[in-house]
Design a protein around this motif. Structure first.
Motif, PDB file in Angstrom:
ATOM      1  N   HIS A 103       0.829  -1.202   0.000  1.00  0.00           N
ATOM      2  CA  HIS A 103       0.000   0.000   0.000  1.00  0.00           C
ATOM      3  C   HIS A 103       0.866   1.257   0.000  1.00  0.00           C
ATOM      4  O   HIS A 103       0.517   2.262  -0.595  1.00  0.00           O
ATOM      5  N   THR A 104       1.992   1.200   0.697  1.00  0.00           N
ATOM      6  CA  THR A 104       2.811   2.394   0.817  1.00  0.00           C
ATOM      7  C   THR A 104       3.525   2.734  -0.475  1.00  0.00           C
ATOM      8  O   THR A 104       3.785   3.897  -0.769  1.00  0.00           O
ATOM      9  N   SER A 105       3.850   1.712  -1.258  1.00  0.00           N
ATOM     10  CA  SER A 105       4.596   1.977  -2.490  1.00  0.00           C
ATOM     11  C   SER A 105       3.692   2.127  -3.696  1.00  0.00           C
ATOM     12  O   SER A 105       4.154   2.444  -4.785  1.00  0.00           O
ATOM     13  N   GLU A 106       2.382   1.865  -3.528  1.00  0.00           N
ATOM     14  CA  GLU A 106       1.473   1.912  -4.672  1.00  0.00           C
ATOM     15  C   GLU A 106       1.279   3.352  -5.156  1.00  0.00           C
ATOM     16  O   GLU A 106       0.999   4.249  -4.385  1.00  0.00           O
ATOM     17  N   ILE A 107       1.443   3.573  -6.445  1.00  0.00           N
ATOM     18  CA  ILE A 107       1.204   4.883  -7.056  1.00  0.00           C
ATOM     19  C   ILE A 107       0.019   4.733  -7.991  1.00  0.00           C
ATOM     20  O   ILE A 107       0.060   3.942  -8.925  1.00  0.00           O
ATOM     21  N   TYR A 108      -1.022   5.488  -7.755  1.00  0.00           N
ATOM     22  CA  TYR A 108      -2.258   5.340  -8.517  1.00  0.00           C
ATOM     23  C   TYR A 108      -2.257   6.353  -9.657  1.00  0.00           C
ATOM     24  O   TYR A 108      -2.412   7.556  -9.448  1.00  0.00           O
ATOM     25  N   PHE A 109      -2.048   5.871 -10.888  1.00  0.00           N
ATOM     26  CA  PHE A 109      -1.882   6.737 -12.041  1.00  0.00           C
ATOM     27  C   PHE A 109      -3.088   7.650 -12.288  1.00  0.00           C
ATOM     28  O   PHE A 109      -2.912   8.836 -12.568  1.00  0.00           O
ATOM     29  N   PRO A 110      -4.354   7.174 -12.214  1.00  0.00           N
ATOM     30  CA  PRO A 110      -5.493   8.091 -12.421  1.00  0.00           C
ATOM     31  C   PRO A 110      -5.475   9.271 -11.454  1.00  0.00           C
ATOM     32  O   PRO A 110      -5.855  10.381 -11.818  1.00  0.00           O
ATOM     33  N   ASP A 111      -5.052   9.048 -10.208  1.00  0.00           N
ATOM     34  CA  ASP A 111      -4.932  10.133  -9.240  1.00  0.00           C
ATOM     35  C   ASP A 111      -3.936  11.190  -9.725  1.00  0.00           C
ATOM     36  O   ASP A 111      -4.212  12.393  -9.714  1.00  0.00           O
ATOM     37  N   TRP A 112      -2.774  10.714 -10.151  1.00  0.00           N
ATOM     38  CA  TRP A 112      -1.700  11.620 -10.569  1.00  0.00           C
ATOM     39  C   TRP A 112      -2.099  12.418 -11.810  1.00  0.00           C
ATOM     40  O   TRP A 112      -1.916  13.633 -11.873  1.00  0.00           O
ATOM     41  N   VAL A 113      -2.674  11.738 -12.814  1.00  0.00           N
ATOM     42  CA  VAL A 113      -2.973  12.404 -14.070  1.00  0.00           C
ATOM     43  C   VAL A 113      -4.100  13.420 -13.882  1.00  0.00           C
ATOM     44  O   VAL A 113      -4.128  14.455 -14.535  1.00  0.00           O
ATOM     45  N   HIS A 114      -5.045  13.147 -12.953  1.00  0.00           N
ATOM     46  CA  HIS A 114      -6.114  14.105 -12.686  1.00  0.00           C
ATOM     47  C   HIS A 114      -5.536  15.382 -12.086  1.00  0.00           C
ATOM     48  O   HIS A 114      -5.956  16.500 -12.441  1.00  0.00           O
ATOM     49  N   GLU A 115      -4.558  15.246 -11.185  1.00  0.00           N
ATOM     50  CA  GLU A 115      -3.928  16.426 -10.590  1.00  0.00           C
ATOM     51  C   GLU A 115      -3.189  17.238 -11.650  1.00  0.00           C
ATOM     52  O   GLU A 115      -3.213  18.482 -11.629  1.00  0.00           O
ATOM     53  N   GLN A 116      -2.532  16.546 -12.612  1.00  0.00           N
ATOM     54  CA  GLN A 116      -1.827  17.259 -13.673  1.00  0.00           C
ATOM     55  C   GLN A 116      -2.802  18.055 -14.546  1.00  0.00           C
ATOM     56  O   GLN A 116      -2.527  19.185 -14.943  1.00  0.00           O
ATOM     57  N   LEU A 117      -3.955  17.462 -14.840  1.00  0.00           N
ATOM     58  CA  LEU A 117      -4.953  18.159 -15.658  1.00  0.00           C
ATOM     59  C   LEU A 117      -5.500  19.377 -14.928  1.00  0.00           C
ATOM     60  O   LEU A 117      -5.702  20.437 -15.526  1.00  0.00           O
ATOM     61  N   GLU A 118      -5.772  19.242 -13.634  1.00  0.00           N
ATOM     62  CA  GLU A 118      -6.305  20.370 -12.871  1.00  0.00           C
ATOM     63  C   GLU A 118      -5.309  21.520 -12.800  1.00  0.00           C
ATOM     64  O   GLU A 118      -5.688  22.691 -12.757  1.00  0.00           O
ATOM     65  N   GLN A 119      -4.007  21.179 -12.767  1.00  0.00           N
ATOM     66  CA  GLN A 119      -2.969  22.202 -12.705  1.00  0.00           C
ATOM     67  C   GLN A 119      -2.565  22.697 -14.089  1.00  0.00           C
ATOM     68  O   GLN A 119      -1.650  23.509 -14.213  1.00  0.00           O
ATOM     69  N   ASP A 120      -3.243  22.154 -15.134  1.00  0.00           N
ATOM     70  CA  ASP A 120      -2.950  22.521 -16.523  1.00  0.00           C
ATOM     71  C   ASP A 120      -1.482  22.259 -16.858  1.00  0.00           C
ATOM     72  O   ASP A 120      -0.844  23.014 -17.574  1.00  0.00           O
ATOM     73  N   SER A 121      -0.945  21.172 -16.297  1.00  0.00           N
ATOM     74  CA  SER A 121       0.455  20.820 -16.530  1.00  0.00           C
ATOM     75  C   SER A 121       0.573  19.905 -17.731  1.00  0.00           C
ATOM     76  O   SER A 121      -0.385  19.214 -18.127  1.00  0.00           O
ATOM     77  N   ASP A 122       1.762  19.861 -18.306  1.00  0.00           N
ATOM     78  CA  ASP A 122       2.057  18.921 -19.384  1.00  0.00           C
ATOM     79  C   ASP A 122       2.072  17.521 -18.781  1.00  0.00           C
ATOM     80  O   ASP A 122       2.746  17.273 -17.777  1.00  0.00           O
TER      81      ASP A 122
END
Length: 655
Positions: free
Chosen positions: A560-579
């Motif tokens: 659980h500690t090492s799991e990185i959830y890609f949908p979480d990350w990509v949603h944050e990038q979209l909200e921040q208008d990041s590449d």
């Protein structure tokens, strides 16, 4: 109906190689069969087969009960019908402390719905029982043609001119200002610009035609309140179907409301009635059979036991083969050829070229007599009869460029095989994930992945809407997407699929099914919504996020500690208008494709099924204007990994 012993005696006597046994056995056979002609139905069985009748509603049976003819044990808790004698000539049902008029009950093979309307609002919206409408979601669910009508009480029009739908009525002799608001969603807690009224209640209603309905506000509201709304009701239909097919009556345990099957002799069984369980000897025939059977006891019992033992396996296998053959002949318009297992051995050159293996069995490359290349999936013996029939039944109904073609099948005893068209490029899985330690298989270019995503969407849209029978796949993932020589995607592996009618949008299932990481939340817990075609949309969304990201969204092997959830990350990038910074997107055109796939993926994995697009809408989003795509709300993400053991990667329980 013959009993178990009668049946095997009859089958033995019809065998040509047992002619010398026919005379004595026919004598015993007729003696045993005669008492079955004098069987009587148990009073409880006769009682529970009496339908409930009220006005125009007739032939109402399980799970409903009530009135003088159907006691509680003939139905289920929460389904009592009452008040048939009132002036409306409509029965009533109580759900979550609310009383409802029942105007229609529709009980078909795959669809069980009823039309209900709140009794306290039947004559007028001017009620003093100001409570929201709620359902017992273990037994009832709304259909898609329902939305909320919100009634605001003590709401003066002068204070809220933006709410145009005002009218007045009297409650307990006092005039009261009311307003109503139409809400598209059944689950919204608050509406925009909620007026500061004394109280509000929400009442479901049919939405068709309300906006164009003639009349003033009061008349329109009274009309829709009396018309009511439609719900689907569930009552363990899979078990009831088994019970009914065995001539039993579907009932329940009055103590804990668990399902029971009542047989004609009054015996309760958990699932179905044994063959001829209700036949009883009367005393006269017991004496006759007892006396006359003495002469033949030793010979008959020893011979019957020997013949029954030697033929039991062959009779069961022959029966299964006949069942499969009859089933295949009636499942659809396509001709599916049946092969002997010896032919399967020749086609695969004695299983020489193995393409892969999995929990279902092994896959081999082969060639038909004309040299046409095929892939042969040989199912493990542990894979059940239902798994096999389920896949053949589903895929035999299809004909689409993005759905793999079934060319034939084999079923001989425990030997089961499926013969498909051969896909030279294998599964999509080996082209999706970027792994620096495995450089032998290249990652596909983003433009090719984009076209594959559109092809899969078209295949799913066809399964959901294009077939004569709607097919829900329940196991969409890269491993089950095969690629031909031109990388055209084809959906495969229908072992977990479900068939439903074209009009059916929501289905009932006993258990979860699918692969962890791709299973929609509602498949695990009905608290998230009802299982439907939107469950496949969720799996599709998780898959295309993996395609564009080049990695698994959820890895069941990591902590659980090492799991990185890609949908979480990509949603944050979209909200921040990041590449997004995806390694496979270089040009502006590729970046636009990546953004389009990410947005469609995030819309498709929304927590509530009603918030996800249909597959038709998904195709429109992929092929339409990028400017029209908005960033979806961040879903309340639900990861099955956190509630299941790490080594459990696939669920395949058939309901």
């Amino acid at each position: 109906m013959l009993s178990f012993l009668h049946y095997h005696l009859a089958m033995t006597l019809l065998k040509p190689n047992h002619v010398f046994l026919r005379a004595p056995f026919l004598f015993i056979f007729y003696l045993l069969m005669l008492p079955s002609l004098h069987c009587k139905y148990d009073p409880k069985y006769k009682l529970c087969n009496q339908p409930f009748k009220c006005g125009n509603l007739t032939n109402i049976s399980y799970p409903f009960w009530g009135g003088p003819n159907r006691p509680q044990e003939c139905g289920r808790l929460g389904f009592e019908l009452t008040h048939c004698e009132d002036e409306t000539q409509l029965p009533r049902i109580k759900i979550e402390d609310l009383d409802f008029h029942v105007s229609n009950i529709n009980s078909q093979e795959l669809l069980h719905t009823m039309n209900i309307a709140r009794s306290d609002l039947w004559d007028s919206p001017c009620t003093d029982y100001l409570h929201n409408t709620t359902l017992d979601y273990d037994r009832f669910s709304y259909v898609q043609t329902v939305r909320n009508l919100t009634l605001y009480y003590d709401c003066p029009p002068a204070l809220h001119p933006s709410i145009p739908n005002n009218f007045t009525c009297k409650i307990n002799g006092t005039s009261n200002d009311l307003a109503y608001y139409l809400d598209d969603s059944l689950s919204r807690i608050n509406v925009p610009e909620k007026p500061s009224c004394f109280i509000e209640i929400r009442v479901p209603m049919f939405w068709e035609g309300f906006d164009v309905m003639p009349g003033n506000g009061t008349a329109k509201v009274e009309r829709v309140l009396r018309q009511g709304f439609q719900v689907e009701y569930s009552a363990q239909w899979d078990l009831c179907r088994l019970c009914s097919n065995s001539n039993g009556s579907c009932v329940s345990n009055a103590t804990d409301d668990s399902f029971l099957c009542l047989c004609r002799d009054g015996v309760f069984n958990p699932k179905y009635c044994p063959i001829d369980h209700d036949s009883k000897f009367n005393m006269k025939w017991k004496i006759i059979v007892g006396v006359l059977s003495v002469v033949f006891t030793i010979l008959s019992m020893s011979t019957v036991f020997y013949l029954w033992s030697s033929h039991r396996a062959s009779v069961n296998e022959e029966s299964k083969n006949e069942d499969v053959e009859a089933f295949i002949q009636n499942i659809g318009p396509l001709a599916v050829k049946r092969y002997k297992f010896s032919a399967v051995i020749k086609i695969t050159n004695s299983f020489k070229d193995k393409l892969g293996q999995g929990g279902y069995g092994d896959v081999y490359k082969g060639h038909l007599l004309d040299g046409f290349p095929v892939a042969v999936k040989v199912l493990k013996e542990s894979k059940g009869f239902e798994d096999f029939v389920n896949e053949v039944a589903s895929i035999s109904r299809t004909s689409h460029v993005n759905v793999v073609t079934l060319l034939g099948y084999c079923f001989e005893g425990k030997k089961k095989a499926l013969i498909y068209e051969f896909m030279p490029n294998g599964s999509l899985e080996k082209f999706v994930y970027i792994d620096s330690n495995q450089l032998t298989t290249p990652h596909l270019e983003l433009e090719k992945l984009f076209q594959i995503a559109i092809g899969i969407a078209r295949g799913l849209e066809y399964l959901h809407r294009g077939c004569n029978t709607r097919i829900l796949h329940f196991d969409i993932k890269p491993h089950n997407i095969l690629l031909d020589e031109n990388f055209c995607p084809k959906i495969s592996d229908f072992g977990l699929s479900k068939l439903c009618t074209r009009k059916e949008s929501i289905i009932s299932m006993l258990d979860a099914r699918g692969t962890i990481g791709y299973i929609a939340p509602e498949v695990f817990s009905r608290n998230f919504g009802r299982v439907s075609a939107k469950s496949d949309v969720y799996s599709y969304g998780m898959m295309i996020l993996e395609m564009v990201g080049g990695r698994k969204n959820i890895d069941a092997r990591v902590s659980h500690t090492s799991e990185i959830y890609f949908p979480d990350w990509v949603h944050e990038q979209l909200e921040q208008d990041s590449d997004l910074g995806l390694v496979n997107a270089v040009s502006d055109e590729e970046k636009e494709m990546a953004r389009r796939m990410v947005l469609v993926g995030l819309w498709s994995i929304q927590t509530r099924p009603s918030d996800r697009p249909s597959m038709s809408k998904v195709i429109e989003m992929l092929e339409g204007s990028i400017e029209a795509l908005q960033i979806p709300p961040k879903p309340v993400l639900y990861s099955p990994v956190r509630s299941l053991p790490p080594d459990s990667s696939t669920l395949s329980t058939l309901g």
